[in-house]
Design a protein around this motif. Structure first.
Motif, PDB file in Angstrom:
ATOM      1  N   ASP A 208       0.845  -1.201   0.000  1.00 58.38           N
ATOM      2  CA  ASP A 208       0.000   0.000   0.000  1.00 58.38           C
ATOM      3  C   ASP A 208       0.876   1.244   0.000  1.00 58.38           C
ATOM      4  O   ASP A 208       2.055   1.200   0.376  1.00 58.38           O
ATOM      5  CB  ASP A 208      -0.904   0.026   1.240  1.00 58.38           C
ATOM      6  N   MET A 209       0.267   2.370  -0.397  1.00 61.74           N
ATOM      7  CA  MET A 209       0.992   3.629  -0.428  1.00 61.74           C
ATOM      8  C   MET A 209       0.261   4.664   0.436  1.00 61.74           C
ATOM      9  O   MET A 209      -0.967   4.704   0.475  1.00 61.74           O
ATOM     10  CB  MET A 209       1.108   4.135  -1.864  1.00 61.74           C
ATOM     11  N   LEU A 210       1.032   5.480   1.130  1.00 64.06           N
ATOM     12  CA  LEU A 210       0.465   6.535   1.975  1.00 64.06           C
ATOM     13  C   LEU A 210       1.198   7.841   1.703  1.00 64.06           C
ATOM     14  O   LEU A 210       2.431   7.902   1.775  1.00 64.06           O
ATOM     15  CB  LEU A 210       0.607   6.157   3.460  1.00 64.06           C
ATOM     16  N   TYR A 211       0.436   8.899   1.386  1.00 64.04           N
ATOM     17  CA  TYR A 211       1.020  10.223   1.176  1.00 64.04           C
ATOM     18  C   TYR A 211       0.888  11.034   2.464  1.00 64.04           C
ATOM     19  O   TYR A 211      -0.191  11.072   3.069  1.00 64.04           O
ATOM     20  CB  TYR A 211       0.318  10.960   0.040  1.00 64.04           C
ATOM     21  N   VAL A 212       1.968  11.674   2.862  1.00 52.74           N
ATOM     22  CA  VAL A 212       1.965  12.500   4.071  1.00 52.74           C
ATOM     23  C   VAL A 212       2.608  13.852   3.759  1.00 52.74           C
ATOM     24  O   VAL A 212       3.283  14.017   2.740  1.00 52.74           O
ATOM     25  CB  VAL A 212       2.731  11.818   5.222  1.00 52.74           C
ATOM     26  N   ASP A 213       2.427  14.798   4.653  1.00 48.79           N
ATOM     27  CA  ASP A 213       3.011  16.126   4.510  1.00 48.79           C
ATOM     28  C   ASP A 213       4.393  16.127   5.153  1.00 48.79           C
ATOM     29  O   ASP A 213       4.536  16.217   6.377  1.00 48.79           O
ATOM     30  CB  ASP A 213       2.111  17.168   5.179  1.00 48.79           C
ATOM     31  N   GLY A 214       5.419  16.034   4.326  1.00 54.25           N
ATOM     32  CA  GLY A 214       6.786  15.934   4.830  1.00 54.25           C
ATOM     33  C   GLY A 214       7.318  17.180   5.502  1.00 54.25           C
ATOM     34  O   GLY A 214       8.375  17.141   6.131  1.00 54.25           O
ATOM     35  N   THR A 215       6.594  18.285   5.388  1.00 51.31           N
ATOM     36  CA  THR A 215       7.050  19.517   6.044  1.00 51.31           C
ATOM     37  C   THR A 215       6.616  19.575   7.502  1.00 51.31           C
ATOM     38  O   THR A 215       6.978  20.500   8.224  1.00 51.31           O
ATOM     39  CB  THR A 215       6.511  20.759   5.304  1.00 51.31           C
ATOM     40  N   ASP A 216       5.822  18.615   7.937  1.00 49.92           N
ATOM     41  CA  ASP A 216       5.294  18.601   9.305  1.00 49.92           C
ATOM     42  C   ASP A 216       5.478  17.201   9.893  1.00 49.92           C
ATOM     43  O   ASP A 216       4.688  16.289   9.630  1.00 49.92           O
ATOM     44  CB  ASP A 216       3.807  18.984   9.279  1.00 49.92           C
ATOM     45  N   MET A 217       6.522  17.020  10.695  1.00 54.46           N
ATOM     46  CA  MET A 217       6.829  15.699  11.238  1.00 54.46           C
ATOM     47  C   MET A 217       5.738  15.187  12.178  1.00 54.46           C
ATOM     48  O   MET A 217       5.500  13.984  12.255  1.00 54.46           O
ATOM     49  CB  MET A 217       8.172  15.721  11.966  1.00 54.46           C
ATOM     50  N   ASP A 218       5.086  16.083  12.880  1.00 57.58           N
ATOM     51  CA  ASP A 218       3.975  15.652  13.744  1.00 57.58           C
ATOM     52  C   ASP A 218       2.852  15.055  12.909  1.00 57.58           C
ATOM     53  O   ASP A 218       2.240  14.050  13.292  1.00 57.58           O
ATOM     54  CB  ASP A 218       3.451  16.832  14.563  1.00 57.58           C
ATOM     55  N   ALA A 219       2.588  15.688  11.764  1.00 57.66           N
ATOM     56  CA  ALA A 219       1.558  15.181  10.865  1.00 57.66           C
ATOM     57  C   ALA A 219       1.964  13.832  10.268  1.00 57.66           C
ATOM     58  O   ALA A 219       1.124  12.934  10.100  1.00 57.66           O
ATOM     59  CB  ALA A 219       1.288  16.186   9.743  1.00 57.66           C
ATOM     60  N   VAL A 220       3.256  13.681   9.958  1.00 61.71           N
ATOM     61  CA  VAL A 220       3.761  12.407   9.437  1.00 61.71           C
ATOM     62  C   VAL A 220       3.538  11.304  10.465  1.00 61.71           C
ATOM     63  O   VAL A 220       3.015  10.232  10.165  1.00 61.71           O
ATOM     64  CB  VAL A 220       5.258  12.506   9.084  1.00 61.71           C
ATOM     65  N   SER A 221       3.926  11.582  11.703  1.00 64.85           N
ATOM     66  CA  SER A 221       3.782  10.605  12.784  1.00 64.85           C
ATOM     67  C   SER A 221       2.319  10.221  12.996  1.00 64.85           C
ATOM     68  O   SER A 221       1.981   9.033  13.125  1.00 64.85           O
ATOM     69  CB  SER A 221       4.366  11.174  14.082  1.00 64.85           C
ATOM     70  N   ALA A 222       1.445  11.215  12.998  1.00 64.69           N
ATOM     71  CA  ALA A 222       0.018  10.968  13.214  1.00 64.69           C
ATOM     72  C   ALA A 222      -0.580  10.130  12.091  1.00 64.69           C
ATOM     73  O   ALA A 222      -1.364   9.198  12.332  1.00 64.69           O
ATOM     74  CB  ALA A 222      -0.725  12.289  13.341  1.00 64.69           C
ATOM     75  N   ALA A 223      -0.201  10.436  10.854  1.00 63.47           N
ATOM     76  CA  ALA A 223      -0.744   9.715   9.703  1.00 63.47           C
ATOM     77  C   ALA A 223      -0.311   8.252   9.703  1.00 63.47           C
ATOM     78  O   ALA A 223      -1.115   7.349   9.438  1.00 63.47           O
ATOM     79  CB  ALA A 223      -0.305  10.394   8.409  1.00 63.47           C
ATOM     80  N   VAL A 224       0.961   8.015   9.991  1.00 59.24           N
ATOM     81  CA  VAL A 224       1.459   6.636  10.019  1.00 59.24           C
ATOM     82  C   VAL A 224       0.837   5.869  11.188  1.00 59.24           C
ATOM     83  O   VAL A 224       0.428   4.710  11.047  1.00 59.24           O
ATOM     84  CB  VAL A 224       2.995   6.622  10.111  1.00 59.24           C
ATOM     85  N   THR A 225       0.751   6.527  12.343  1.00 61.60           N
ATOM     86  CA  THR A 225       0.128   5.892  13.512  1.00 61.60           C
ATOM     87  C   THR A 225      -1.308   5.484  13.219  1.00 61.60           C
ATOM     88  O   THR A 225      -1.721   4.350  13.501  1.00 61.60           O
ATOM     89  CB  THR A 225       0.161   6.845  14.723  1.00 61.60           C
ATOM     90  N   ASP A 226      -2.079   6.391  12.632  1.00 59.53           N
ATOM     91  CA  ASP A 226      -3.487   6.106  12.317  1.00 59.53           C
ATOM     92  C   ASP A 226      -3.613   4.941  11.338  1.00 59.53           C
ATOM     93  O   ASP A 226      -4.483   4.074  11.509  1.00 59.53           O
ATOM     94  CB  ASP A 226      -4.150   7.352  11.726  1.00 59.53           C
ATOM     95  N   ARG A 227      -2.746   4.938  10.329  1.00 64.93           N
ATOM     96  CA  ARG A 227      -2.829   3.875   9.322  1.00 64.93           C
ATOM     97  C   ARG A 227      -2.512   2.508   9.938  1.00 64.93           C
ATOM     98  O   ARG A 227      -3.169   1.499   9.636  1.00 64.93           O
ATOM     99  CB  ARG A 227      -1.882   4.170   8.170  1.00 64.93           C
ATOM    100  N   LEU A 228      -1.530   2.479  10.825  1.00 68.52           N
ATOM    101  CA  LEU A 228      -1.168   1.216  11.474  1.00 68.52           C
ATOM    102  C   LEU A 228      -2.269   0.730  12.419  1.00 68.52           C
ATOM    103  O   LEU A 228      -2.496  -0.479  12.535  1.00 68.52           O
ATOM    104  CB  LEU A 228       0.145   1.382  12.245  1.00 68.52           C
ATOM    105  N   LYS A 229      -2.943   1.653  13.060  1.00 63.21           N
ATOM    106  CA  LYS A 229      -4.066   1.271  13.925  1.00 63.21           C
ATOM    107  C   LYS A 229      -5.225   0.730  13.102  1.00 63.21           C
ATOM    108  O   LYS A 229      -5.906  -0.216  13.516  1.00 63.21           O
ATOM    109  CB  LYS A 229      -4.519   2.476  14.746  1.00 63.21           C
ATOM    110  N   GLN A 230      -5.426   1.344  11.920  1.00 64.83           N
ATOM    111  CA  GLN A 230      -6.533   0.928  11.051  1.00 64.83           C
ATOM    112  C   GLN A 230      -6.292  -0.458  10.451  1.00 64.83           C
ATOM    113  O   GLN A 230      -7.235  -1.219  10.228  1.00 64.83           O
ATOM    114  CB  GLN A 230      -6.723   1.945   9.924  1.00 64.83           C
TER     115      GLN A 230
END
Length: 339
Positions: A208-230
Motif C-alpha cells: 500500500d501507499m500513503l502520502y503524508v506532509d513531509g514539512t510537518d513531522m507531527d503530521a507524518v507521525s500521526a498519519a502513520v500511527t493512524d494507518r497502522l491502527k486501522q
C-alpha cells in the motif's frame, strides 16, 4: 583584493568587487607617481585578473529546510569546491516554481556552471534551456535519472530509484514481510514515486501507499500511527528518508504495532537506529558523493572538457544496503558527517 564570499552567500550579494578595487588603487597611485603608479597598477590588475579567473558554480536543489540528507549533499559540494578553488553558491526551494527561479537567478548572476535536482522535471526544462542558451553547462544530481537527457543536461549523478525500489521489494521478501506500507512525504516527486513503484513491482506481498506532509513531522507521525491502527496486518513500513524513518519508529510504538521499519537514505542518527535494530535496514545513495561529484564534474568540464558517463549514461552512487551486520563499516564515516 577582497576575500570571496562564503559558499552560502546569496546570488544577489555576490559581486565582482576585485576589479573595481584594483582600478581605484591604480588611479590613486598613478596620481602620486608615474613610474610607481604604473607598476602598482600592473600588480593590482594582475591580482584582479586572478580573482576573476575563479569559476563560479551554483547548486540549486529542491531541499526542504533542516533536512539532514541535504546537509550531506551540500557538505560534499563544498568539499569539491574547496579542492577545485571554486566559488560555490548553494540554494534550495522545495517548490518547483521557486527552484526554477533560483536557477534563473544563477543564470543572471553569470555563473560558469549549474548543478540541480530534477524532482519536478517539467518545471526545470525552461530554465535549463535558458542556461544552455547562455552557454552555461548544467549537470543533474539526486533526482531525475529518467529525465536528465531529455531535459538537455550534460551529466547525472545519483541512484536509479526504480532499481533501488525493486531491490527493497526483494529484500522484504527475503525478510518474510507480508504487507508493506510505502510512505511518500512529497507528492509528485518523481524519485519518491519511482521508489514505491519499484517496491510494489518486486515485492510478492501486499503493498500500500500513503502520502503524508513531509514539512510537518507531527503530521507524518500521526498519519502513520493512524494507518497502522486501522490495519494491523501491516508488518513493514518503508520510509523515504532517514528522519522520516526515525519518526516512523515512534509511530509504530504509538500504534502498538509489531511492524518493522525500513528506509531509503542514511544519516548519523539512523546509523544508531540500525545498530539498535529499531530500523531494519537503510538504502544508502551516498548524498555526500552526489554533491561532490556534481561540483567536481563541472570543474572538470570547464577546465578539461571531461564528461562523466560520456553524456549517455548516469554515474550511479547507489543503491547499497546498510544493515545491522555491516553498519559498523559505515558508522565512522557517518560520525564524520560524510555518510
Amino acid at each position: 583584493m577582497t576575500t570571496p564570499p562564503p559558499p552560502h552567500t546569496s546570488f544577489r550579494r555576490i559581486r565582482r568587487t576585485v576589479p573595481t578595487a584594483a582600478v581605484a588603487v591604480c588611479l590613486l597611485l598613478a596620481g602620486c607617481s608615474g613610474t610607481g603608479g604604473s607598476q602598482a597598477g600592473s600588480d593590482a590588475g594582475a591580482a584582479g585578473a586572478a580573482g576573476t579567473g575563479r569559476l563560479k558554480i551554483a547548486m540549486v536543489t529542491h531541499a526542504s529546510q533542516g533536512d539532514d540528507f541535504w546537509v550531506l549533499v551540500k557538505k560534499g559540494a563544498e568539499a569539491a569546491a574547496a579542492k577545485d578553488d571554486v566559488e560555490l553558491t548553494y540554494t534550495s526551494d522545495p517548490d518547483a516554481t521557486g527552484q526554477a527561479e533560483l536557477v534563473r537567478d544563477a543564470i543572471r548572476d553569470g555563473v560558469d556552471g549549474i548543478a540541480l535536482t530534477l524532482a519536478k522535471p517539467d518545471a526545470m526544462k525552461a530554465p535549463i534551456a535558458q542556461a544552455k542558451a547562455s552557454d552555461i553547462p548544467v549537470v543533474g544530481l539526486n533526482s531525475g535519472i529518467d529525465s536528465w537527457q531529455s531535459d538537455g543536461i550534460l551529466e547525472f549523478f545519483g541512484q536509479d530509484e526504480s532499481v533501488a525500489g525493486r531491490a527493497v521489494g526483494e529484500k522484504l521478501d527475503a525478510l518474510k514481510a507480508k504487507h508493506a506500507l510505502c510512505v511518500i512525504h512529497e507528492r509528485g516527486n518523481v524519485a519518491l514515486e519511482a521508489r514505491c513503484a519499484g517496491v510494489k513491482k518486486s515485492f510478492t506481498g501486499e503493498s500500500d501507499m500513503l502520502y503524508v506532509d513531509g514539512t510537518d513531522m507531527d503530521a507524518v507521525s500521526a498519519a502513520v500511527t493512524d494507518r497502522l491502527k486501522q490495519d494491523p496486518t501491516i508488518d513493514e513500513v518503508v520510509m523515504m528518508g532517514a528522519d522520516f524513518a526515525l519518526t516512523a519508529v515512534k509511530a509504530v510504538k504509538a500504534a502498538g504495532s509489531k511492524a518493522k521499519v525500513a528506509t531509503f537514505d542514511l544519516n548519523q542518527k539512523l546509523v544508531k537506529a540500525v545498530k539498535s535494530g529499531d530500523v531494519q535496514f537503510a538504502v544508502d545513495q551516498q548524498p555526500y558523493l552526489q554533491g561532490y561529484l556534481a561540483v567536481d564534474s563541472l570543474w572538470l568540464y570547464k577546465t578539461n572538457g571531461n564528461i562523466s558517463g560520456g553524456g549517455v549514461a548516469p554515474v550511479l552512487t547507489g543503491p547499497a544496503f546498510v544493515t545491522r551486520t555491516n553498519v559498523g563499516a559505515v558508522a565512522k564515516f557517518a560520525a564524520n558527517g560524510t555518510r
